[in-house]
Design a protein around this motif. Structure first.
Motif, PDB file in Angstrom:
ATOM      1  N   GLY A 306      72.072  40.151  15.324  1.00  0.00           N
ATOM      2  CA  GLY A 306      73.435  40.000  15.801  1.00  0.00           C
ATOM      3  C   GLY A 306      74.491  40.236  14.749  1.00  0.00           C
ATOM      4  O   GLY A 306      75.673  40.116  15.045  1.00  0.00           O
ATOM      5  N   GLY A 307      74.091  40.544  13.500  1.00  0.00           N
ATOM      6  CA  GLY A 307      75.066  40.839  12.445  1.00  0.00           C
ATOM      7  C   GLY A 307      75.641  39.583  11.844  1.00  0.00           C
ATOM      8  O   GLY A 307      75.077  38.512  11.995  1.00  0.00           O
ATOM      9  N   PRO A 308      76.780  39.675  11.186  1.00  0.00           N
ATOM     10  CA  PRO A 308      77.516  40.921  10.938  1.00  0.00           C
ATOM     11  C   PRO A 308      76.855  41.776   9.850  1.00  0.00           C
ATOM     12  O   PRO A 308      76.097  41.272   9.029  1.00  0.00           O
ATOM     13  CB  PRO A 308      78.883  40.433  10.485  1.00  0.00           C
ATOM     14  N   HIS A 309      77.175  43.054   9.871  1.00  0.00           N
ATOM     15  CA  HIS A 309      76.690  43.992   8.860  1.00  0.00           C
ATOM     16  C   HIS A 309      77.859  44.316   7.926  1.00  0.00           C
ATOM     17  O   HIS A 309      78.875  44.846   8.371  1.00  0.00           O
ATOM     18  CB  HIS A 309      76.158  45.260   9.531  1.00  0.00           C
ATOM     19  N   CYS A 310      77.689  43.976   6.670  1.00  0.00           N
ATOM     20  CA  CYS A 310      78.767  44.118   5.672  1.00  0.00           C
ATOM     21  C   CYS A 310      78.581  45.419   4.892  1.00  0.00           C
ATOM     22  O   CYS A 310      77.600  45.565   4.150  1.00  0.00           O
ATOM     23  CB  CYS A 310      78.771  42.930   4.723  1.00  0.00           C
ATOM     24  N   TRP A 311      79.515  46.325   5.055  1.00  0.00           N
ATOM     25  CA  TRP A 311      79.438  47.632   4.396  1.00  0.00           C
ATOM     26  C   TRP A 311      80.505  47.761   3.317  1.00  0.00           C
ATOM     27  O   TRP A 311      81.632  47.301   3.485  1.00  0.00           O
ATOM     28  CB  TRP A 311      79.620  48.757   5.417  1.00  0.00           C
ATOM     29  N   THR A 312      80.132  48.416   2.220  1.00  0.00           N
ATOM     30  CA  THR A 312      81.073  48.806   1.175  1.00  0.00           C
ATOM     31  C   THR A 312      81.211  50.321   1.189  1.00  0.00           C
ATOM     32  O   THR A 312      80.205  51.040   1.107  1.00  0.00           O
ATOM     33  CB  THR A 312      80.596  48.358  -0.219  1.00  0.00           C
ATOM     34  N   PHE A 313      82.442  50.811   1.309  1.00  0.00           N
ATOM     35  CA  PHE A 313      82.735  52.242   1.260  1.00  0.00           C
ATOM     36  C   PHE A 313      83.607  52.502   0.036  1.00  0.00           C
ATOM     37  O   PHE A 313      84.646  51.859  -0.131  1.00  0.00           O
ATOM     38  CB  PHE A 313      83.468  52.697   2.521  1.00  0.00           C
ATOM     39  N   LEU A 314      83.192  53.428  -0.821  1.00  0.00           N
ATOM     40  CA  LEU A 314      83.958  53.766  -2.017  1.00  0.00           C
ATOM     41  C   LEU A 314      84.487  55.187  -1.908  1.00  0.00           C
ATOM     42  O   LEU A 314      83.755  56.094  -1.488  1.00  0.00           O
ATOM     43  CB  LEU A 314      83.097  53.635  -3.272  1.00  0.00           C
ATOM     44  N   SER A 315      85.738  55.365  -2.286  1.00  0.00           N
ATOM     45  CA  SER A 315      86.351  56.692  -2.198  1.00  0.00           C
ATOM     46  C   SER A 315      85.912  57.576  -3.351  1.00  0.00           C
ATOM     47  O   SER A 315      85.289  57.123  -4.318  1.00  0.00           O
ATOM     48  CB  SER A 315      87.881  56.563  -2.220  1.00  0.00           C
ATOM     49  N   THR A 316      86.251  58.844  -3.260  1.00  0.00           N
ATOM     50  CA  THR A 316      86.085  59.740  -4.397  1.00  0.00           C
ATOM     51  C   THR A 316      87.194  59.463  -5.411  1.00  0.00           C
ATOM     52  O   THR A 316      88.236  58.894  -5.078  1.00  0.00           O
ATOM     53  CB  THR A 316      86.164  61.208  -3.963  1.00  0.00           C
ATOM     54  N   ALA A 317      86.962  59.890  -6.648  1.00  0.00           N
ATOM     55  CA  ALA A 317      88.000  59.753  -7.666  1.00  0.00           C
ATOM     56  C   ALA A 317      89.210  60.619  -7.325  1.00  0.00           C
ATOM     57  O   ALA A 317      90.354  60.233  -7.585  1.00  0.00           O
ATOM     58  CB  ALA A 317      87.437  60.132  -9.033  1.00  0.00           C
ATOM     59  N   ALA A 318      88.967  61.786  -6.730  1.00  0.00           N
ATOM     60  CA  ALA A 318      90.077  62.671  -6.359  1.00  0.00           C
ATOM     61  C   ALA A 318      90.974  62.010  -5.320  1.00  0.00           C
ATOM     62  O   ALA A 318      92.208  62.076  -5.414  1.00  0.00           O
ATOM     63  CB  ALA A 318      89.534  63.996  -5.826  1.00  0.00           C
ATOM     64  N   TYR A 319      90.367  61.350  -4.337  1.00  0.00           N
ATOM     65  CA  TYR A 319      91.155  60.664  -3.315  1.00  0.00           C
ATOM     66  C   TYR A 319      91.911  59.482  -3.938  1.00  0.00           C
ATOM     67  O   TYR A 319      93.067  59.218  -3.577  1.00  0.00           O
ATOM     68  CB  TYR A 319      90.234  60.179  -2.196  1.00  0.00           C
ATOM     69  N   GLY A 320      91.273  58.780  -4.862  1.00  0.00           N
ATOM     70  CA  GLY A 320      91.954  57.685  -5.545  1.00  0.00           C
ATOM     71  C   GLY A 320      93.172  58.154  -6.311  1.00  0.00           C
ATOM     72  O   GLY A 320      94.216  57.507  -6.299  1.00  0.00           O
ATOM     73  N   LYS A 321      93.051  59.312  -6.959  1.00  0.00           N
ATOM     74  CA  LYS A 321      94.177  59.866  -7.716  1.00  0.00           C
ATOM     75  C   LYS A 321      95.304  60.289  -6.792  1.00  0.00           C
ATOM     76  O   LYS A 321      96.484  60.068  -7.078  1.00  0.00           O
ATOM     77  CB  LYS A 321      93.690  61.050  -8.549  1.00  0.00           C
ATOM     78  N   GLN A 322      94.952  60.904  -5.664  1.00  0.00           N
ATOM     79  CA  GLN A 322      95.965  61.378  -4.726  1.00  0.00           C
ATOM     80  C   GLN A 322      96.725  60.233  -4.068  1.00  0.00           C
ATOM     81  O   GLN A 322      97.879  60.403  -3.645  1.00  0.00           O
ATOM     82  CB  GLN A 322      95.295  62.224  -3.640  1.00  0.00           C
ATOM     83  N   ASN A 323      96.112  59.068  -3.974  1.00  0.00           N
ATOM     84  CA  ASN A 323      96.708  57.946  -3.244  1.00  0.00           C
ATOM     85  C   ASN A 323      96.900  56.719  -4.136  1.00  0.00           C
ATOM     86  O   ASN A 323      96.895  55.593  -3.654  1.00  0.00           O
ATOM     87  CB  ASN A 323      95.824  57.582  -2.051  1.00  0.00           C
ATOM     88  N   LYS A 324      97.085  56.946  -5.422  1.00  0.00           N
ATOM     89  CA  LYS A 324      97.208  55.830  -6.347  1.00  0.00           C
ATOM     90  C   LYS A 324      98.553  55.134  -6.188  1.00  0.00           C
ATOM     91  O   LYS A 324      99.606  55.774  -6.099  1.00  0.00           O
ATOM     92  CB  LYS A 324      97.035  56.298  -7.791  1.00  0.00           C
ATOM     93  N   VAL A 325      98.510  53.813  -6.169  1.00  0.00           N
ATOM     94  CA  VAL A 325      99.699  52.961  -6.125  1.00  0.00           C
ATOM     95  C   VAL A 325      99.430  51.792  -7.073  1.00  0.00           C
ATOM     96  O   VAL A 325      98.308  51.626  -7.557  1.00  0.00           O
ATOM     97  CB  VAL A 325      99.960  52.429  -4.688  1.00  0.00           C
ATOM     98  N   PRO A 326     100.430  50.964  -7.380  1.00  0.00           N
ATOM     99  CA  PRO A 326     100.165  49.786  -8.217  1.00  0.00           C
ATOM    100  C   PRO A 326      99.118  48.883  -7.552  1.00  0.00           C
ATOM    101  O   PRO A 326      99.332  48.409  -6.438  1.00  0.00           O
ATOM    102  CB  PRO A 326     101.529  49.101  -8.305  1.00  0.00           C
TER     103      PRO A 326
END
Length: 467
Positions: A306-326
């Motif tokens: 019945g879960g819950p199923h806990c997932w971790t999703f990590l972005s690419t470094a390129a996506y992190g750079k394109q969307n970087k904020v404080p």
């Protein structure tokens, strides 16, 4: 026990300023009031860099105290291993860490709703290549701190094509989440004091000692200091410390930014052929914003019907750079957009039609603004014997837990040898102060030596004992 012999070569020897041109570390009073110059509003980053590199070099001339004390700024695994091995050499230390919930830095685990939701949201697993690290990991296994992750891990191409990696080499995880390993490392220590949460904001040399403070509040006096963290905070700390050679090397480090999306689902995630996802962890290829995904619930073996199923999703470094904020203040609009885009990327990676991914019952987004190094000097540690200051961290050798551990051990042994070197020329203990940096390649979430046959570390080259 792990061999505590020296784990470093004496790379990067360089000349130091003469005594007449250095800051007098014996007379500079950290508590004296000096008239501040008017601030220059809008000062450029270039002027700040110039200030960092042209500051006078601290040169301690007073003898070390009979029972020296080391300040370690940063409670990630590199700083913790440095403290542990200093104790093995009979040296006391104090670890300062900013963590509110625990130690570990990027050994981060988030626990929600009294253990019903558990996410490793930074380091995901580690491999073992170096024989010295292997001894340490075997000890952790014997103590129940670490276990082998035997679930299927591999590469996931956009559209749902999953190719599992061979089971060898083994992948290891902390039994109760990565942070539990960090919190356990100093559990039996008798010569290590841990202070957290504490954000050391100033280093000041006076009368042969380093005086540390947090926003004007004294944090103690120390014979030597270790910088075991990096990024803008470390650069700011070193800017006016009197350690220009150390500051120069730290400033040369380049770091990526990576988004971590934590998401809990009440049911197993579907695959493109309507079956359950056939893996527990996967490096994602062909999706611009996603580099890794893992099922923490199955990984940590606390799954239940019945879960819950806990997932971790990590972005690419390129996506992190394109969307970087404080990272301390992520705008709500950015958080909402990044969350939606990363979930859409999960659909694409799994080969699902748009909008068919189940809606998560819980999400949390975090930006690791100084996630991973993109260049490295490829040396175990850096040490300035005249300023009695050193640096350890994963970035000195690569981008993984093994590198962080070996760096912390190397610096601990180097400092202990320096303390015991009565009568020796201090310059003989200079390490890495002029070492050139090289680009670092690997997975977006880090390198894993030994994961493939061509990813071997040459131990003889990296850890050749100094004669």
């Amino acid at each position: 026990m792990v061999n505590t012999s020296k784990l470093f070569p004496l790379f990067g020897l360089c000349p130091f300023p003469t005594q007449s041109s250095t800051m007098n570390a014996q007379t500079r009073n950290p508590h004296s009031k000096t008239r501040k110059k008017p601030s220059s509003y809008g000062a450029s980053r270039r002027s700040a860099l110039k200030k960092t590199f042209t500051q006078e070099q601290v040169t301690f001339t007073a003898p070390l105290s009979p029972d020296p004390l080391v300040a370690i700024i940063g409670g990630g695994i590199s700083g913790l291993l440095c403290a542990s091995f200093l104790e093995q050499r009979g040296v006391r230390s104090t670890v300062f860490d900013t963590g509110v919930h625990g130690l570990g830095g990027r050994l981060g685990t988030r626990v929600v709703d009294r253990n019903s939701l558990v996410f490793d949201h930074a380091a995901q697993f580690f491999t073992v290549n170096d024989s010295r690290f292997a001894e340490l990991v075997h000890d952790w296994i014997d103590k129940g701190l670490v276990s082998e992750w035997k679930g299927p891990i591999g590469e996931l191409q956009s559209g749902g094509n999953f190719v599992p990696f061979p089971s060898s080499p083994p992948r290891y995880i902390a039994t109760h989440g990565m942070r539990s390993l960090a919190d356990s490392l100093l559990a039996q220590a008798r010569m290590v004091n841990v202070v957290r949460p504490c954000w050391v904001s100033k280093l000041e040399p006076f009368n042969g000692m380093w005086h540390l403070s947090e926003n004007g509040k004294p944090c103690g006096q120390f014979d030597a200091i270790v910088i075991a963290h990096n990024g803008k905070c470390a650069n700011r700390l070193l800017m006016t410390s009197g350690l220009p050679l150390i500051a120069k090397q730290m400033k040369r480090l380049e770091l990526s930014s990576i988004w971590a999306l934590l998401a809990a689902f009440e049911d197993p995630l579907p695959f493109w052929d309507a079956t359950e996802v056939p893996f527990e962890g996967a490096f994602v290829r062909g999706v611009d914003s996603l580099s890794w995904m893992a099922n923490n619930t199955k990984k940590l073996q606390n799954s239940h019907n019945g879960g819950p199923h806990c997932w971790t999703f990590l972005s690419t470094a390129a996506y992190g750079k394109q969307n970087k904020v404080p990272q301390e203040n992520i705008p709500a609009a950015t958080a909402s957009r990044v969350t939606a885009e990363m979930l859409e990327s999960v659909e694409a990676a799994l080969g699902l039609s748009k909008g068919s991914l189940p809606k998560p019952s819980y999400t949390r987004l975090q930006l690791w603004g100084a996630a991973l190094p993109t260049n490295t000097p490829r040396i175990p540690c850096i040490f300035d014997p005249f300023g009695r200051a050193g640096i350890c961290g994963d970035w000195l050798l690569g981008s993984n837990i093994e590198s962080a551990v070996l760096s912390g051990i190397a610096l601990a042994n180097h400092i202990a040898d320096y303390f015991q070197s009565t009568g020796a020329d201090p310059a003989e203990f200079a390490v890495g102060l002029n070492q050139e940096f090289q680009p670092l390649e690997g997975h977006d979430i880090g390198q894993f030596p030994g994961l493939r046959s061509d990813d071997k570390i040459d131990e003889a080259q990296l850890y050749e004992l100094a004669k």
